[in-house]
Design a protein around this motif. Sequence first.
Motif, PDB file in Angstrom:
ATOM      1  N   GLY A 248       1.210  -0.692  -0.022  1.00 50.73           N
ATOM      2  CA  GLY A 248       0.104   0.080   0.235  1.00 50.73           C
ATOM      3  C   GLY A 248       0.844   1.285   0.163  1.00 50.73           C
ATOM      4  O   GLY A 248       2.100   1.519   0.619  1.00 50.73           O
ATOM      5  N   ASP A 252      -2.662   4.808   2.252  1.00 50.06           N
ATOM      6  CA  ASP A 252      -3.166   3.463   3.063  1.00 50.06           C
ATOM      7  C   ASP A 252      -2.529   3.515   3.796  1.00 50.06           C
ATOM      8  O   ASP A 252      -3.845   2.850   4.475  1.00 50.06           O
ATOM      9  N   ARG A 253      -1.556   3.504   4.352  1.00 48.54           N
ATOM     10  CA  ARG A 253      -0.462   3.484   5.645  1.00 48.54           C
ATOM     11  C   ARG A 253      -1.200   4.243   6.796  1.00 48.54           C
ATOM     12  O   ARG A 253      -0.954   3.457   7.428  1.00 48.54           O
ATOM     13  N   GLU A 255      -3.937   5.434   6.537  1.00 46.66           N
ATOM     14  CA  GLU A 255      -5.691   4.609   7.050  1.00 46.66           C
ATOM     15  C   GLU A 255      -5.602   3.249   7.219  1.00 46.66           C
ATOM     16  O   GLU A 255      -6.260   3.927   8.177  1.00 46.66           O
ATOM     17  N   THR A 256      -4.944   2.593   7.344  1.00 44.43           N
ATOM     18  CA  THR A 256      -4.916   1.833   8.658  1.00 44.43           C
ATOM     19  C   THR A 256      -4.530   2.291   9.799  1.00 44.43           C
ATOM     20  O   THR A 256      -4.810   0.938  10.641  1.00 44.43           O
ATOM     21  N   THR A 288     -11.703   6.885   6.323  1.00 39.38           N
ATOM     22  CA  THR A 288     -10.711   5.424   5.747  1.00 39.38           C
ATOM     23  C   THR A 288     -12.350   5.009   5.854  1.00 39.38           C
ATOM     24  O   THR A 288     -13.484   5.148   6.293  1.00 39.38           O
TER      25      THR A 288
END
Length: 655
Positions: A248, A252-253, A255-256, A288
Amino acid sequence: MSESGSGSLPVLLVPANLTKQLKVSLDLAGWRDKAKLIARPSQSIETSSLQQQQGQDRNLDLSRYLTMALLPVEPFLHLPCRRSSDSNSESLLSLQDFIVSLERMQENHLVDQLRAMVPDQTIQSTVFLKWLDASAFATPRHLLALTPLEKLREGLTQFLTPYLSSFLDHSQQKQQAQPSLASDIGATSASDLLQTLISSIPQKWEHYSDFTLLPPGAFQASPWPQILQYLITLDQKDDNHNPDKKQGGILDRLETLVQEALQSKHIARKAIIPVQDVLRRPQIRPLTGDWGLHNRYKSWVEEPDLVLLEHQQIGQESLHPPTPEQQRSLSSTSTTSSTEGSSSLINMDQDLVAPTAENFKGAYWAETCQNQVWYRWAPMFTMFSAGNITEKERVANSRPIFDAKDKVVVDLYAGIGYFTLVYLVHAGARTVHACEWNPWSVEGLKQGADRNGISWSSYHKSPVVAGDAAAEGGVGQSMTMTTIFQQSIATRTVQKKKKKAVVPAHDTTSTTTTAPTEGLLGNLVIYSGDNAQWIDSFENQAHHVNLGLIPSAEPGWVLGVRALCPDQGGYLHVHHNIRVGEEEAFKTYLVKSLQDLFKTWKSPVLSESGEGSLAQENGWTVEIRHLENVKSFAPLVFHYVVDVECRPPNWSPSA
């Protein structure tokens, strides 16, 4: 030297004779409320583990260190930690030496806090700072766990640190290239920038089963927008250079990280609900998670060409046209098509807002449980009012005012079923007639009824519009909310369900309310559209009428009067926003208004001679039994519920 992780904590070892001074000093440093624990090591830590970590060259007598303070983790997150895997002297540091090292790093704010806590340098040499693994503590472990806010701050600290120096260089280069470009970052070092970012993280939010709603200003205070836009730019460059990357990207990171910290997949930022929107539809920005049809509204940065789903502006030409990316995103997610010959955002938003079965299925639905009652709603179109929980408890528990067992209830402003479902699950109502004019709330009410095992039937009115395909039984793509409410042909949908009470196994916001009575639950009858259009369906039937519209439910008072049983009467539960000091004036106005309505709408009572004269001049008795303060609505304005008992002449409780 390694960074601290979520499994290690900064600890002060303090001689026993300084215990009282330590507590006072923690107050002065502003850490008393954040300190995790003050305890005896023998009760909360394995001393053998401490001895192994401290190093034998120190030769400390642990019996002297009966007091230990677990300090808040956040101020130390960005500092190199003097923690080592082997047993050397660096793993234990006197507070005096630690303050000296902080002065070299120009960590003046933290130095001031530590000196305020232990001002005497002689005592500083007898107090030691040490990083200990949480696993070294036997009990109580719940005191050692990081809160979601601490996890969020720690995670963002570690995530942002590698980018801050390059961001500052990038900002300086932009300003040199464009001297007229003003900079409002207000930080000259990566350390100061990080502190500004972390300090502006919201400290509270609304959390439900798998949905978290952040306050309006979350991640919008400067320099968050600049940082986020910089990360988006880096992410796009990375995508261009590595189109086939499997891992990602930066966002993306991010969001996680936020999802794991807040323990929620679907996270959004709320916006202010427009005053002119009578449907009280929320305005939120998804951040997210998977939002189905509405994924294209996800964004960490508020861009001018990415408007919120402004329900009340649908159809206006002021909306911006979609970008090619947005068009591709919509075509891959939406099951509806735009009007032929047009690809504007206006038509696409109409398609996404229209209350069709396809859109209901494609939208994200949140749920939560309060007082053993499940609620479901679509956050993009309806909001959940968590502040009404005390009033829900009253409906479930307060007797005799809410004695609805085997009785009929009318809820004129049902929403997703805040009170409707409680009347059925806890208060024992035989039938609840629920009116609601927002079709997305109606769908949430149906889903909530299914979730609680309540049988329901639904009535709505199909539109008859000349030349409109919707008149043939479908919902036309060009149909607006107004068209849906101006309906004239009644149709009925019945949902058959087993009616045994369902007690949820997991109650996320449960209170002391008792479980629902075993056996059969009552029936729910749902009316879509303007409640005044449906009065003939439940007139003269109700024992309880809920008028839950704020700031005022006054337009529905006449419907509440008409709904009450003519032979027994009942209760009107009137919601209203009242300014401080105006409570008595409103009560007087309410009673007088209701008395006038009863004279108009309830049939006169015949005298014993049958000549048609009124048995009592005033007819019905109207008495306020209780005034409940539900919650604050605005400065000096509170949301109240007034329980009004209304009885016909010659009525007696035994009748």
